[in-house]
Write a protein that holds these residues in place. Structure first.
Motif: not given
Length: 262
Positions: A179-190
């Motif tokens: 399965x594809x896994x996603x990394x939190x890049x830290x560029x944006x959080x709302x």
């Protein structure tokens, strides 16, 4: 202010250990922190841009490019082990004490300078359309899948970090079948302010803004900074370039003394 306000918060402490003074180090002729301020200024959704810092120098730079610094961050919230929740909680409570109750808080980390203001606008639109969304974060496909990562016991025995229901030994499967896994890049959080006040930076319903992995530079040391310099021309959106130029022009035209950034 109404409860529908969107405030951007740029966190920039003065005590960086990996690269001293990195938040005011020039990137493309402007201090690093200024690029995050410019992204917020370029957003159509952001009503107010605030820099939370413990440094007078960083505060002056942030103001020079259009941010507000209505408070200084307490020293106890500017250490190596201070969390985003600590700092955002302080900001939201300070605002509430002064009659400000923004609905949404946008986190823009100076150390991830490449972001499109449209991401902010799209995230806010998503959260306006669905009040059950507690947070939107920028993510990208992880370069290395955690299904092939291991934990090691003291005796040297390995055990897989993750298992996958219905798939025996996923660590031996081709990457393309996992399965594809996603990394939190830290560029944006709302995130919603009431979620922060409840004791979380995300809440339980987190949605994604998927971004290009090439933009996900996180500056910790000098090599990261050098990489950002190499990518600046192609990775920095034009809207942010225009906003930072406008901030610079406003500074030049101000009747206040010019701020030395060199």
């Amino acid at each position: 202010m109404s409860s529908a306000d969107v405030y951007a918060l740029v966190l920039a402490r003065g005590g960086s250990k990996g690269l001293k003074g990195k938040n005011v180090r020039p990137l493309g002729g402007h201090p690093l922190v200024a690029w995050s301020v410019a992204a917020a200024k370029a957003s159509k959704a952001v009503d107010r841009v605030i820099c939370s810092t413990d440094s007078d120098e960083i505060a002056a730079v942030a103001r020079a490019y259009g941010a507000e610094t209505p408070f200084m961050r307490p020293a106890e919230l500017a250490g190596d082990f201070s969390t985003d929740l600590d700092v955002f909680g302080h900001a939201v409570r300070w605002l509430a004490d002064h009659g400000e109750h923004p609905d949404l808080m946008v986190q823009l980390r100076p150390t991830t300078p490449f972001r499109d203001p449209e991401w902010i606008d799209r995230s806010v639109t998503m959260m306006r359309a669905d009040p059950t969304i507690t947070c939107v974060r920028s993510v990208t496909i992880a370069e290395r899948t955690p299904y092939k990562m291991w934990c090691k016991a003291e005796d040297g025995k390995l055990s897989p970090l993750l298992t996958l229901e219905g798939v025996p030994e996923p660590f031996n499967m081709p990457r393309q079948k996992l399965p594809p896994v996603y990394w939190h890049t830290g560029q944006l959080d709302v995130v919603r302010s009431d979620v922060i006040l409840s004791g979380s930076m995300t809440g339980g319903r987190i949605f994604a803004i998927e971004v290009d992995a090439d933009s996900a530079v996180d500056i910790d040391g000098i090599r990261d900074f050098q990489m950002a310099e190499l990518l600046l021309d192609e990775a920095m959106p034009q809207a942010v370039r225009d906003a930072i130029a406008a901030g610079r022009d406003a500074r030049v035209q101000s009747s206040e003394p010019r701020l030395s950034l060199g």
